[in-house]
Design a protein around this motif. Sequence first.
Motif, PDB file in Angstrom:
ATOM      1  N   SER A  30      -9.238   2.946   5.656  1.00 25.97           N
ATOM      2  CA  SER A  30     -10.649   2.968   5.242  1.00 25.97           C
ATOM      3  C   SER A  30     -11.171   4.396   5.226  1.00 25.97           C
ATOM      4  O   SER A  30     -11.897   4.791   4.314  1.00 25.97           O
ATOM      5  N   ILE A  31     -10.767   5.186   6.228  1.00 21.43           N
ATOM      6  CA  ILE A  31     -11.226   6.587   6.228  1.00 21.43           C
ATOM      7  C   ILE A  31     -10.807   7.243   4.925  1.00 21.43           C
ATOM      8  O   ILE A  31     -11.589   7.909   4.243  1.00 21.43           O
ATOM      9  N   SER A  32      -9.562   6.990   4.540  1.00 23.23           N
ATOM     10  CA  SER A  32      -9.077   7.574   3.282  1.00 23.23           C
ATOM     11  C   SER A  32      -9.948   7.106   2.118  1.00 23.23           C
ATOM     12  O   SER A  32     -10.370   7.895   1.270  1.00 23.23           O
ATOM     13  N   HIS A  33     -10.287   5.813   2.117  1.00 25.00           N
ATOM     14  CA  HIS A  33     -11.081   5.295   0.999  1.00 25.00           C
ATOM     15  C   HIS A  33     -12.483   5.884   0.996  1.00 25.00           C
ATOM     16  O   HIS A  33     -13.022   6.205  -0.059  1.00 25.00           O
ATOM     17  N   PHE A  34     -13.047   6.036   2.215  1.00 20.83           N
ATOM     18  CA  PHE A  34     -14.375   6.646   2.235  1.00 20.83           C
ATOM     19  C   PHE A  34     -14.320   8.058   1.691  1.00 20.83           C
ATOM     20  O   PHE A  34     -15.247   8.539   1.050  1.00 20.83           O
ATOM     21  N   GLY A  35     -13.180   8.710   1.937  1.00 19.28           N
ATOM     22  CA  GLY A  35     -13.007  10.030   1.327  1.00 19.28           C
ATOM     23  C   GLY A  35     -13.169   9.932  -0.186  1.00 19.28           C
ATOM     24  O   GLY A  35     -13.899  10.720  -0.798  1.00 19.28           O
ATOM     25  N   HIS A  60     -14.182  -1.769  -2.183  1.00 17.82           N
ATOM     26  CA  HIS A  60     -13.575  -1.494  -0.876  1.00 17.82           C
ATOM     27  C   HIS A  60     -14.049  -2.521   0.136  1.00 17.82           C
ATOM     28  O   HIS A  60     -13.272  -3.014   0.953  1.00 17.82           O
ATOM     29  N   GLY A  61     -15.339  -2.873   0.036  1.00 16.32           N
ATOM     30  CA  GLY A  61     -15.830  -3.919   0.941  1.00 16.32           C
ATOM     31  C   GLY A  61     -14.989  -5.175   0.808  1.00 16.32           C
ATOM     32  O   GLY A  61     -14.473  -5.700   1.794  1.00 16.32           O
ATOM     33  N   ILE A  62     -14.820  -5.615  -0.428  1.00 18.75           N
ATOM     34  CA  ILE A  62     -14.110  -6.887  -0.614  1.00 18.75           C
ATOM     35  C   ILE A  62     -12.653  -6.757  -0.196  1.00 18.75           C
ATOM     36  O   ILE A  62     -12.131  -7.567   0.573  1.00 18.75           O
ATOM     37  N   SER A  63     -12.001  -5.671  -0.651  1.00 20.26           N
ATOM     38  CA  SER A  63     -10.557  -5.604  -0.392  1.00 20.26           C
ATOM     39  C   SER A  63     -10.292  -5.442   1.097  1.00 20.26           C
ATOM     40  O   SER A  63      -9.443  -6.132   1.669  1.00 20.26           O
ATOM     41  N   THR A  64     -11.057  -4.559   1.743  1.00 20.54           N
ATOM     42  CA  THR A  64     -10.833  -4.404   3.182  1.00 20.54           C
ATOM     43  C   THR A  64     -11.116  -5.707   3.902  1.00 20.54           C
ATOM     44  O   THR A  64     -10.382  -6.099   4.814  1.00 20.54           O
ATOM     45  N   ALA A  65     -12.184  -6.390   3.466  1.00 23.23           N
ATOM     46  CA  ALA A  65     -12.474  -7.674   4.109  1.00 23.23           C
ATOM     47  C   ALA A  65     -11.253  -8.581   4.000  1.00 23.23           C
ATOM     48  O   ALA A  65     -10.782  -9.129   4.997  1.00 23.23           O
ATOM     49  N   ALA A  66     -10.707  -8.680   2.788  1.00 21.98           N
ATOM     50  CA  ALA A  66      -9.560  -9.573   2.612  1.00 21.98           C
ATOM     51  C   ALA A  66      -8.422  -9.164   3.542  1.00 21.98           C
ATOM     52  O   ALA A  66      -7.937  -9.951   4.361  1.00 21.98           O
ATOM     53  N   GLY A 112       1.411 -13.985   1.566  1.00 29.77           N
ATOM     54  CA  GLY A 112       1.001 -13.723   0.189  1.00 29.77           C
ATOM     55  C   GLY A 112      -0.386 -13.122   0.126  1.00 29.77           C
ATOM     56  O   GLY A 112      -0.607 -12.074  -0.492  1.00 29.77           O
ATOM     57  N   THR A 113      -1.318 -13.760   0.836  1.00 25.14           N
ATOM     58  CA  THR A 113      -2.684 -13.234   0.809  1.00 25.14           C
ATOM     59  C   THR A 113      -2.711 -11.818   1.393  1.00 25.14           C
ATOM     60  O   THR A 113      -3.374 -10.921   0.877  1.00 25.14           O
ATOM     61  N   PHE A 114      -1.935 -11.636   2.437  1.00 29.61           N
ATOM     62  CA  PHE A 114      -1.878 -10.303   3.051  1.00 29.61           C
ATOM     63  C   PHE A 114      -1.394  -9.285   2.028  1.00 29.61           C
ATOM     64  O   PHE A 114      -1.971  -8.207   1.877  1.00 29.61           O
ATOM     65  N   LEU A 115      -0.377  -9.691   1.253  1.00 35.65           N
ATOM     66  CA  LEU A 115       0.164  -8.767   0.259  1.00 35.65           C
ATOM     67  C   LEU A 115      -0.897  -8.445  -0.791  1.00 35.65           C
ATOM     68  O   LEU A 115      -1.104  -7.290  -1.153  1.00 35.65           O
ATOM     69  N   VAL A 116      -1.609  -9.491  -1.238  1.00 38.74           N
ATOM     70  CA  VAL A 116      -2.633  -9.233  -2.249  1.00 38.74           C
ATOM     71  C   VAL A 116      -3.681  -8.273  -1.703  1.00 38.74           C
ATOM     72  O   VAL A 116      -4.056  -7.286  -2.350  1.00 38.74           O
ATOM     73  N   GLY A 117      -4.109  -8.541  -0.460  1.00 34.74           N
ATOM     74  CA  GLY A 117      -5.061  -7.616   0.153  1.00 34.74           C
ATOM     75  C   GLY A 117      -4.511  -6.203   0.182  1.00 34.74           C
ATOM     76  O   GLY A 117      -5.186  -5.233  -0.182  1.00 34.74           O
ATOM     77  N   GLY A 118      -3.232  -6.092   0.566  1.00 31.33           N
ATOM     78  CA  GLY A 118      -2.623  -4.773   0.633  1.00 31.33           C
ATOM     79  C   GLY A 118      -2.576  -4.112  -0.738  1.00 31.33           C
ATOM     80  O   GLY A 118      -2.949  -2.951  -0.898  1.00 31.33           O
ATOM     81  N   LEU A 119      -2.174  -4.911  -1.744  1.00 29.22           N
ATOM     82  CA  LEU A 119      -2.092  -4.339  -3.103  1.00 29.22           C
ATOM     83  C   LEU A 119      -3.471  -3.869  -3.543  1.00 29.22           C
ATOM     84  O   LEU A 119      -3.617  -2.824  -4.171  1.00 29.22           O
ATOM     85  N   ALA A 120      -4.496  -4.637  -3.178  1.00 28.19           N
ATOM     86  CA  ALA A 120      -5.845  -4.184  -3.520  1.00 28.19           C
ATOM     87  C   ALA A 120      -6.137  -2.865  -2.816  1.00 28.19           C
ATOM     88  O   ALA A 120      -6.706  -1.938  -3.397  1.00 28.19           O
ATOM     89  N   THR A 121      -5.688  -2.776  -1.552  1.00 33.27           N
ATOM     90  CA  THR A 121      -5.953  -1.539  -0.809  1.00 33.27           C
ATOM     91  C   THR A 121      -5.260  -0.354  -1.456  1.00 33.27           C
ATOM     92  O   THR A 121      -5.814   0.746  -1.503  1.00 33.27           O
ATOM     93  N   LEU A 122      -4.043  -0.571  -1.976  1.00 29.04           N
ATOM     94  CA  LEU A 122      -3.396   0.556  -2.664  1.00 29.04           C
ATOM     95  C   LEU A 122      -3.836   0.608  -4.115  1.00 29.04           C
ATOM     96  O   LEU A 122      -3.226   1.296  -4.930  1.00 29.04           O
ATOM     97  N   ALA A 172       0.234   3.634  -1.237  1.00 29.62           N
ATOM     98  CA  ALA A 172       1.361   2.719  -1.422  1.00 29.62           C
ATOM     99  C   ALA A 172       2.265   2.767  -0.199  1.00 29.62           C
ATOM    100  O   ALA A 172       2.702   1.745   0.311  1.00 29.62           O
ATOM    101  N   LEU A 173       2.466   3.978   0.314  1.00 30.39           N
ATOM    102  CA  LEU A 173       3.384   4.110   1.452  1.00 30.39           C
ATOM    103  C   LEU A 173       2.892   3.271   2.628  1.00 30.39           C
ATOM    104  O   LEU A 173       3.593   2.380   3.114  1.00 30.39           O
ATOM    105  N   TYR A 174       1.641   3.504   3.055  1.00 27.89           N
ATOM    106  CA  TYR A 174       1.264   2.800   4.299  1.00 27.89           C
ATOM    107  C   TYR A 174       1.146   1.300   4.106  1.00 27.89           C
ATOM    108  O   TYR A 174       1.506   0.525   4.984  1.00 27.89           O
ATOM    109  N   VAL A 175       0.680   0.899   2.931  1.00 31.46           N
ATOM    110  CA  VAL A 175       0.568  -0.552   2.732  1.00 31.46           C
ATOM    111  C   VAL A 175       1.947  -1.204   2.741  1.00 31.46           C
ATOM    112  O   VAL A 175       2.197  -2.173   3.453  1.00 31.46           O
ATOM    113  N   LEU A 176       2.871  -0.612   1.997  1.00 32.06           N
ATOM    114  CA  LEU A 176       4.181  -1.255   1.888  1.00 32.06           C
ATOM    115  C   LEU A 176       4.937  -1.196   3.203  1.00 32.06           C
ATOM    116  O   LEU A 176       5.604  -2.155   3.592  1.00 32.06           O
ATOM    117  N   VAL A 177       4.793  -0.083   3.919  1.00 28.09           N
ATOM    118  CA  VAL A 177       5.464  -0.013   5.224  1.00 28.09           C
ATOM    119  C   VAL A 177       4.911  -1.116   6.122  1.00 28.09           C
ATOM    120  O   VAL A 177       5.654  -1.877   6.740  1.00 28.09           O
TER     121      VAL A 177
END
Lengths: 99, 274, 631, 535
Positions: free
Chosen positions: D338-343, D367-373, D405-415, D452-457
Motif C-alpha cells: 500500500s505504501i508503494s501504491h500511495f507513492g 486501490h481501495g477496492i483491490s486492497t480490500a479484496a 483463486g480470490t486471493f490470486l485475483v486480489g493479488g493480480l489487481a494489486t500488481l 509483480a515480484l512481491y505478489v507472486l512470491v
Amino acid sequence: MNPANYLYLAALLFTIGAAGVLIRRNAIVIFMCVELMLNACNLAFVTFSRLHGNLDGQIIAFFTMVVAAAEVVIGLAIIVTIFRSRHSASVDDASLLKL
Amino acid sequence: MSSLAAAASSTSTGEAVQFWVLAVVAVAGALGAVLMKKAVHSALSLAGTMIVLAVFYLANGAYFLGIVQIVVYTGAIMMLFLFVVMLVGVTAADSLKETIRGQRLLAGLCVLGFGILLGAGIANASLRDFNGLGQANAGGNVQGLAALIFTKYVFAFEITGALLITAVVGAMVLTHRERTGRPATQRERSEARVRGKHLPPLPAPGVYARHNAVDIPGLLPDGTPSELTVNPTLRARGQVRDVSGEALEDLAALEQRSKEWLERNNDRSEERAQ
Amino acid sequence: MENLIGLLVLAPLLGAGVLLCGGRRLDRTGHWIGTLLAAASFVIGVVLFADLLGRPADDRELGTTVFSWVPVGGFRADVGFQLDQLSMTFVLLITGVGSLIHLYSVGYMEHDERRRRFFGYLNLFLAAMLLLVLADNYLLLYVGWEGVGLASYLLIGFWQHKPSAATAAKKAFLVNRVGDMGLSIAVMLMFTTFGTFAFGPVLEHADQAGEGKLTAIGLMLLLAACGKSAQVPLQSWLGDAMEGPTPVSALIHAATMVTAGVYLIVRSGAIFDAAPDAQTAVVTVGAVTLLFGAIVGCAKDDIKKALAGSTMSQIGYMILAAGLGPIGYVFAIMHLVTHGFFKAGLFLGAGSVMHGMNDEVDMRRYGGLRTYMPVTFVTFGLGYLAIIGFPGLSGFFSKDKIIEAAFARGGTEGWILGGAALLGAAITAYYMTRVMLLTFFGEKRWQPDADGKLPHPHESPRTMTIPMIVLAFGSVFAGGLFSLNDAFLKWLEPVTGHAEGDSPLTATQVTAATMVVLVVGVALAWAQYGRRPVPVTAPPGGLLVRAARRDLLQDDFNHVVLVRGGEHLTRSLVYVDHTLVDGVVNGTAASVGGLSGRMRRLQNGFARSYAVSMFGGAAVLIAATLLMRAV
Amino acid sequence: MSFPLLTATAVVPAAGALATAAVPAARRTAAKWLALGVSLATLLLAAAQLVRFDPDAAGPFQLTESHAWIKDFGVRYDLGVDGISVVLIALTALLIPFVVLAGWHDADPLEDSSTRWRPTQGFFALILMVEAMVVIAFEATDVFLFYIFFEAMLIPMYFLIGGFGDRAGERGEAETAAQRSYAAVKFLLYNLVGGLIMLAAVIGLYAVTAHQLGTGTFSLTEIVQARADGRLEFATTTERALFLGFFFAFAVKAPLWPLHTWLPNAMGEATAPVAVLITAVVDKVGTFAMLRFCLQLFPEASKWATPVILVLSLISILYGALLAVGQRDIKRLIAYASISHFGFIVLGIFAMTTQGQGGATLYMVNHGISTAALMLVAGFLISRRGSRLIADYGGVQKVAPVLAGTFLVGGLATLSLPGLAPFVSEFLVLVGTFSRYPVIGVLATVGIVLAALYVLVLYQRTMTGPVAEPVRGMPDLRVRELVVVAPLIVLLLVLGIYPKPVTRIVDPAVEHTMSQVHQSDPKPDVHVNDVEAAK
C-alpha cells in the motif's frame, strides 16, 4: 506624617508572614502566618479607605475577616484530622502530593 | 465625635508618635510569630500584633473594624488557635532546623524580592495628599458600614453568611470521628489491661504531704522521680517540675542537723562527768 | 462483419468465464465446452477470412470501435478492433492451432482432476491472444499482451503442487513483466509524441517525429518483444516454462504467444523503418538469439527443453527478418506461421512420447520408439524435416527467404547476419537430428520410473493423434502453398509493404549453401548419436557443452546478479527501515520520556516548596505589572 | 431549503454508531445486523449523491450546505462535493458494509470474558463512527471543519487498532497485546504530530485572511475566490510555510516515505477489516486533502515543492515495493505494498497533468477496492490458520481453491494487471507523470515489476507447492466470506473494463483543479488532429 507609612507597614507585615509560611513546618504556625498576611492586607485596605475617603475599603476588610474566620475553622479542623491520622502537624510529613 | 472625624481626616503628631511606637511593636510581634520555637509563643506574639493593628484601625477611622479586630480576631480566632495547639500538643515540627534543601535560600530570595517590589510599588504611587473619612463617617462609622453592607454589598454579605454556615458544617464533618471497628467489650478491655504493663492504676503524681500538682512526678523510695506519674505531654513540653532534688537536699540537711545535735549532747554529758 | 470481430474474442472469453466460475458440476463436460468455443472462434475466423478475400486487396481492413475505454483529458483509449491481413493471419493460426491443441488436451489431460480449469485457462489464453492481435491501439494490445502473460503464468504453474512448476511460472511472469515495462514506456512515449497510441495515426505520422524519440520507442518495443518472445537477454524463462503441460508448451510456448514479439515489431514496422538504429538492435538480438537458442538446444537431454531451445532460435530467425525491414516482414510472418505448424507438431509429438513413456522427458532414456508409436514417429519426423528446412517442406521456403534477406542487408553487416543465419541452420539440423535419433532410433534405453515399473510405450488415443496428423500436413504443405506464386507475399504486402533487396548472393547460391550446411549438421549428429550407442547418463562434456546445458550460464548470471543482489538489497532495506527510519522516531519518543522523567523530580511533594514557587511566581507577576506601568 | 443530503450521509452512520453501541450486551447479533443495515443505508445515501451529482454543472461544488457555526472565528459548517469527493464518498460507503461483514466474528467476546464487557457493539459502533467522520471530511469545504474531523477520526481508529486483534497464535497473548498497543500508540502519535503541525498552519491561514480580508475565514471557496480576484496575496514564504504545514499532515496520513513506519505496525496488528479501514478509507483522506487543499489553497507553493514531493513519492514506490518483497508477514507485506501504491497516488497528484490527477483519483478508488479484496481474503486465510507468517502456509490452493483463486485475483489487481481496475489508474498516473517528468515516469515504471515480484512470491509461498501440514483440512471460503469477496472482484473487473462512469465524474473536477493551479497538459510534438486521435 504620611499615611503611606501604614502601607509600608502592611507590606512589611505581609512579607514577614509570607516568609513564615515558607519557612515554618508546623501547620499551625503556618496558619498563623497566613492570618498575619491577611491582617496586613486588612491594614492596607483600611488605610486605602481612609485615603479615598469612602468606606468600601473597610467593607472589604470586614469581609476578609469573616472569610478568614471561616477559613480558620476549616483549616484547623483539617489540621486536627491530619494530626489524628498521622500524629504529626508537620506539613513536610504530608508529602504524598507527587508522582 | 468631631475629634474623631478630625483624627480621621488629618494626621496629627500624636498619631505619628503612636505609629512609630506601635509599628515597632507590631513588627516585633510578627517576627516573634515567625521565629518563636514554640507554637504557643508564636500565637501570643501574633495576638499582640493583632491588637496593635486594631489600634491602627481605630487611628484610621475604622472604629467598627478596630473593635471587631480585637473581639473576633484576637478574642476568638487566636483562642481557637491556642485550643488547637493544646490539642495537637508539641510535635517535631517545632524544631527550626530546615529539612528541604535550598528551601531557606529560595524563600529568602523570594520574600526579599517581593518586599522590595511592594515597597517600590507603594513608593511609585502618589500618596501625597489624601481626603480623610470626614463626611464618610459623618453619620457614624458603624451606620456608614451598615448602610453599605445592606445596600451595595448585600449580596456578598448573604454569600458570606452561606460561607460561614458551610464552614461550620465542614468543620463538624471533618472533626467528627467515625467509629470504624465495634466498641471493645468490658472483657476485652480488662484482658488488654491484664496483658498490659500496668495492672494497677498509674501512680498518682505529687509528693506526699508536700506537693499534689499534676506536673510534679512522684518519687520512688530512693528519691528519684517516677516517669509514670506525669502526663507525657507535659514532659514533652518540658513543663515537669522535678522536686526530687530538693527532697534529697532536705534529707541531707536533716542529717546534718541531727549530727550537730548529737555532738552538742555529747559535750554536755562530758561536762557533767567532770 | 465488424461485429463478428468482437465475437471472435468473446467466444473463448465466455468459455473461460463459464469454466472457471462454473464449479465442479462442469467437470464432466467442461473440456468439450472449451474445445467447442475454440472451434467456434476458428469458424468465425474462417468466415471473416472469406469475407476479406472477397474484397479488393487494398481495402481488406475491418475496423470497429466498441466503446470508449479510458477518456481522461487528451488521453483517449478506446476498445476497438482492427482486422487486416496481418491480424487475419494470426487469427487463423491462433484459433486453428488452438482448436487442435484443445482437442489434443482432451486426451492428454484425461487423468487430471483439474482438467476443467485447464481448459478454462486455455480459453482465457485464446481470448487474450486474439485481443492482442486484433487491438487497434497499443494500450489494448498491452491488455492482451499481459493477458497472455497471465494465461501462460497460470498454465506453466498448472501443476502447482510441484514447486519447480510454481517457480517456473513466477519466473516467466516476472521476466515478461520486464518486457511489459518496455511496452508501457513505449506507449507513454507515443502518447507524449503523438498524443495518441492508436495504430492508424501513430504509424501514419511516424516519420514526422524526431528520430531520437522513434529510436527510443523502437528500443522499448524491442524490449517488450524480447520478453514475450524469449529473446536474449530475456530468454531465460522459456526453458523453465516447459514445466507446464505439453499442450501448453505447444500452443503458447511454441506456436502463438512467443511469436507475439514478432507481431509487435512487424506491426510497428513504420516506426522501425524510421529508426535505423533500433532496427540494428533488432537484427542483432535476432542473430544472437538464433545462435544462442540453437546451441542450447544441442546440449539439452530433456526433449521439451531441447525443443524450447529450438523455438528460441527459430523466433530469433523471425526477429532477425523483422529487423531487416520491408525486405523481411513478410518472411518473418511466413516463417512464424510455418513454425507454428511444425513446432506445435513436434511438441505434440514429444507430448505423445512422454504420454507413452509415463512422463519420462530424458531423451537418453528413450530410443527405438519408432515401432511402438508409428503415428507419432511419422508426424514427428515430418515436423523434423520441416524444421531443418528439408527441400519442399514448409521450413525450407520460409527459412531460405530469411537467410537470403539477411544477406541482402548488404555490406559486412549483411555477411555477418547471413553467416549467422546459415550457421544457425546447420546447428538446427544438428540438434533436431539428435533429438530424432535419440528418441526414435537406436536401441531401447528405457529406465524404470519412480515407481520402478518399466514404461510400456503405446500409441496415443485418437484425440491426440488427429491434431498431430493435421499439423503434420500443415508442416509439409504450408510453405509450398504460401510460396505458390508468392500468394502469401501478395496477401500481406498491403499491410507490411515489401521491398526486394539486392543480395550479393543469388537465391540459388543461398539455397545451395543451406543445403550444404544442412547435410553437414545431419552428418555430424549421425556421427555422434547414430553410429555409436548413446550413454544413458550424459557424459561430462567440454566447457561449451556444460555451459550450454546451463543455458550458457545466462541463468546463473541472472541468479547471481539479480536474485542475490535483490535479496541483499531488500534485506538491508528492511534493516534500514527498522533501525534508521523507525529508530529515529522511537529515539525521539525515548528522549522525550527521559526528559519528562527528569522534570518529575521537581515535584518533590513538599507543599512548602510548591508554595515557594507560587510565591516566586507572584513576585514575577508583580514585577511584570510594575514594569508595564513604568514603561 | 432542500433535503440536506450531505449532512444525512454523515449523520446516519453517526446515529447508527450510537444506536449500535447502545445495544445490550446479550443481543450481540442484533448489533451486527443493525450496523450492517446502517452501513447499507449510508450506501444508499451515497448512491443518491452520485445520482444527484451533475458532472457538467458549473461551479466547483454541488449539493452545498452552508451554515454559520463559530461566528467569531468565521468558522462555517460548509459542505459540498466535487467530482473527486463524491466518488470517494461512494467508495467509503461501498466498502464499509464489506468491512462490517468481514469483521462479523472478529469482535465476538471470548467465552471466558465477562458479559458486562461489550466488545462487539463497540467494534461495529467504532467502524460506523469512522465512516461518519471520513464522510464529513470528504464533504467539508471549510478548512477548519475538515481539520476537526481529520483529527477526530484518529480516536475511533485508535481504539479499533488497539482494542481488537487477531488470535494470539504462536505469540503469547501478552506479547500480542503489547504489540497491538504499541501499534495503536504509534498510529496515534504520528497522526497527532501531523495534525498539530497542520493546526498551526490552519491558524496561520486564518491569521493571513483576517489580516488581508479584514474578516478571517476558513472557507475554501472564499479563499480561492479572493486569491483569484487578487484581494488575497500570500507572501511567498508564508504560502510555502502554510503549504508545508498542510502537506506534512497529509503526508503522514497517506504514508509517504519516510513518514510511513506507522502503517505496517497498524495494519499488521489490526484485524483485516480494520486494516482495510485504515488503508482503503482513512488514508484516502490524506491524498484527497492534498488534491483539494494543498493544491487549491497554495498553487504556487505546490509548484515550488513539486520536485521534492515527486522524488519522495518515487522513493515510496520503489522502497515500499522492495520492503514488501522482504516481508515475512502477510499483512505487513500488504501494508508495504500500500505504501508503494500511495507513492503512485501522490506522484499522480503532483505530476500536475490531467491524466496524473484523474489517474490518482481513480487510483484511490481502485486501490481501495483491490486492497480490500486482497486484505480481506488474507484475513480469512489468517483466521483459519491463526498465523500471519508466510512461512506457515503452503499449498493452500490444493485444499481451498476458491480462497486461493480470490486471493490470486486480489493479488493480480494489486500488481495492476490490465483488465482489472488498478491498471487503468496506474497507467494514467504513469502517463501523466511521464509526459511532464520522463525520467521519474520511467523509474516509477520499475515499480510494476517489483509489484509483480512481491505478489507472486506471496502467492507462490502461501498457495502453491506441497500442502503444508497445518494447512491440511483448511475449509474453503464460507458463504459470508464469498459474499464479501465476490462483489469486490466483480467491481474490479467492471471498473477495469469500463471505468468511464468514474472518469466521467472525476474529469471536470480535475480540470477545475488544474485550472486552479494554472497548469495545462504538455502538448505532443506531432499534432495528430483529434479526429484521428478519436478513432
